[in-house]
Write an enzyme that holds these catalytic residues in place. Structure first.
Site, PDB file in Angstrom:
ATOM      1  NE  ARG A   1      52.452  -5.516  26.035  1.00  0.00           N
ATOM      2  CZ  ARG A   1      51.131  -5.564  26.216  1.00  0.00           C
ATOM      3  NH1 ARG A   1      50.511  -6.727  26.303  1.00  0.00           N
ATOM      4  NH2 ARG A   1      50.424  -4.454  26.321  1.00  0.00           N
TER       5      ARG A   1
ATOM      6  CG  ASP B   1      55.207 -10.052  -3.350  1.00  0.00           C
ATOM      7  OD1 ASP B   1      54.587  -9.013  -3.020  1.00  0.00           O
ATOM      8  OD2 ASP B   1      54.962 -10.671  -4.401  1.00  0.00           O
TER       9      ASP B   1
ATOM     10  CG  ASP C   1      46.401 -10.118  -1.742  1.00  0.00           C
ATOM     11  OD1 ASP C   1      45.322  -9.703  -1.291  1.00  0.00           O
ATOM     12  OD2 ASP C   1      47.117  -9.454  -2.512  1.00  0.00           O
TER      13      ASP C   1
ATOM     14  CG  ASP D   1      50.334 -12.496  -2.397  1.00  0.00           C
ATOM     15  OD1 ASP D   1      50.651 -12.454  -1.197  1.00  0.00           O
ATOM     16  OD2 ASP D   1      50.401 -11.520  -3.152  1.00  0.00           O
TER      17      ASP D   1
ATOM     18  CB  ALA E   1      30.831 -20.016  -4.253  1.00  0.00           C
TER      19      ALA E   1
ATOM     20  CE  LYS F   1      22.933 -25.772  -5.357  1.00  0.00           C
ATOM     21  NZ  LYS F   1      24.358 -25.553  -5.294  1.00  0.00           N
TER      22      LYS F   1
HETATM   23  O1  F6P Z   1      47.622  -6.794  -1.485  1.00  0.00           O
HETATM   24  C1  F6P Z   1      46.487  -6.535  -0.752  1.00  0.00           C
HETATM   25  C2  F6P Z   1      45.411  -5.898  -1.585  1.00  0.00           C
HETATM   26  O2  F6P Z   1      44.301  -5.659  -0.750  1.00  0.00           O
HETATM   27  C3  F6P Z   1      44.997  -6.666  -2.839  1.00  0.00           C
HETATM   28  O3  F6P Z   1      44.113  -7.710  -2.555  1.00  0.00           O
HETATM   29  C4  F6P Z   1      44.400  -5.570  -3.683  1.00  0.00           C
HETATM   30  O4  F6P Z   1      44.484  -5.875  -5.052  1.00  0.00           O
HETATM   31  C5  F6P Z   1      45.260  -4.388  -3.338  1.00  0.00           C
HETATM   32  O5  F6P Z   1      45.856  -4.656  -2.085  1.00  0.00           O
HETATM   33  C6  F6P Z   1      44.523  -3.070  -3.259  1.00  0.00           C
HETATM   34  O6  F6P Z   1      45.448  -2.084  -3.025  1.00  0.00           O
HETATM   35  P1  F6P Z   1      45.065  -0.592  -2.599  1.00  0.00           P
HETATM   36  O7  F6P Z   1      44.545  -0.611  -1.209  1.00  0.00           O
HETATM   37  O8  F6P Z   1      46.341   0.161  -2.730  1.00  0.00           O
HETATM   38  O9  F6P Z   1      44.011  -0.144  -3.565  1.00  0.00           O
END
Ligand code: F6P
Length: 320
Positions: free
Chosen positions: A25, A103, A127, A129, A186, A213
């Site tokens: 878009r 990455d 993730d 990350d 948790a 708990k």
């Molecule tokens: O990077 C994303 C992710 O979902 C991670 O959290 C996980 O370790 C990985 O990919 C799983 O990869 P696949 O779908 O190739 O098994």
């Protein structure tokens, strides 16, 4: 720039469709023709390239997955394979590329930029990350999926006075476990950045039990261990505990994107197109303090991840 391409690469993430839609878009708005490349870098090599306009992306904003499909392409690490990719882009008149991924996908984007194809990366991974950005696309939705699972598991754990070790994704990054663990209440959060022995996890569970708990949820990041073996170890140390385990797996990668991920995908997509229309490449877009920004790929990827120890400590403080 008159023609640009967009692809999704690596593990998919909710919100990728919102970003693709925004690219299409915004492209329409800025007067550039947009090409969708299917199956990531692999699809580029196989010339799976299709023109997309503003109508091709109708009705995808609310959908999980990626309409362009995704793949992990190891061959792209080879220089001759990348040279072939550049030739294919040139053949189709595609002058700039938007890569939505993590990455690994960004490294490919950097190398393409070096070969003269301005490339912009959009962070798409559940993730969270990538340190240069506060959030990656898909993280919020995945956290909400985990929360939903925690709520459901807690209902039955509470009825039966049990403990459940819930394993979540995140590869080497504990953010999914930390954020969902904090929001889901948790009793213990086990992440690679803050390792805990099974004995320490047991101590946290027993602390909760001693204060009255009836049940406990332990959120375990996949990078810190396996739910089934942790459950077994805890049960063997304290046979009176009824310990179960749940591995959430790929359920965390699917589903309708949350409001935050739709907003992020839309803003990232528009920003990436704007950069390319100005001839700017070798950048990755992100969000910092609620502002969309871009940074040089190498600079962005070199930023070290910072584990939010303060949040981790507060989560522990709440588990009383
Ligand atoms: O990077 C994303 C992710 O979902 C991670 O959290 C996980 O370790 C990985 O990919 C799983 O990869 P696949 O779908 O190739 O098994």
């Amino acid at each position: 720039m008159k023609k640009i391409g967009v692809l999704t690469s690596g593990g998919d993430a909710p919100g990728m469709n919102a970003a693709i839609r925004a690219v299409a878009r915004a492209g329409y708005h800025y007067g550039v023709k947009v090409y969708g490349i299917e199956r990531g870098y692999q699809g580029l090599l196989d010339e799976q390239i299709l023109g997309i306009d503003q109508r091709s992306v109708s009705n995808v904003l609310q959908r999980g997955g990626t309409m362009l499909r995704s793949a992990r392409c190891l061959a792209f690490k080879q220089p001759e394979v990348r040279a072939k990719a550049v030739k294919i882009l040139k053949k189709h008149g595609i002058e700039g590329l938007i890569v939505i991924g993590g990455d690994g996908s960004f490294m490919g984007a950097k190398l393409l930029s070096e070969l003269g194809v301005p490339t912009v990366g959009i962070p798409g991974t559940i993730d969270n990350d990538l340190a240069y950005t506060d959030y990656t696309l898909g993280f919020d939705t995945a956290c909400n999926t985990i929360l939903d699972a925690i709520n459901k598991v807690r209902d039955t754990m509470d009825s039966h006075e049990r403990v459940n070790i819930m394993e979540v994704m995140g590869r080497d990054c504990g953010d999914l476990a930390l954020h969902a663990g904090l929001a889901g209440g948790a009793q213990a959060i086990v992440v690679p950045e803050q390792p805990m022995t099974p004995k320490q996890v047991l101590a946290k569970i027993m602390e909760g039990k001693a204060s009255g708990k009836r049940s406990s949820i332990v959120v375990l990041s996949e990078g810190a261990g396996k739910a089934e073996s942790l459950a077994k170890e805890i049960a063997s140390m304290e046979p009176a505990l009824d310990v179960r385990s749940t591995v959430l797996g790929h359920i965390q990668r699917g589903g309708a994107p949350s409001m935050l991920d739709r907003r992020l995908g839309t803003l990232f997509g528009e920003h990436a197109v704007k950069l390319l229309t100005q001839g700017i490449g070798n950048r990755i877009v992100g969000i910092k303090d609620n502002k969309i920004f871009d940074v040089d790929i190498v600079e962005g990827l070199s930023i070290k991840r910072h584990f939010d120890k303060e949040m981790y400590d507060i989560a522990n403080m709440m588990a009383k």
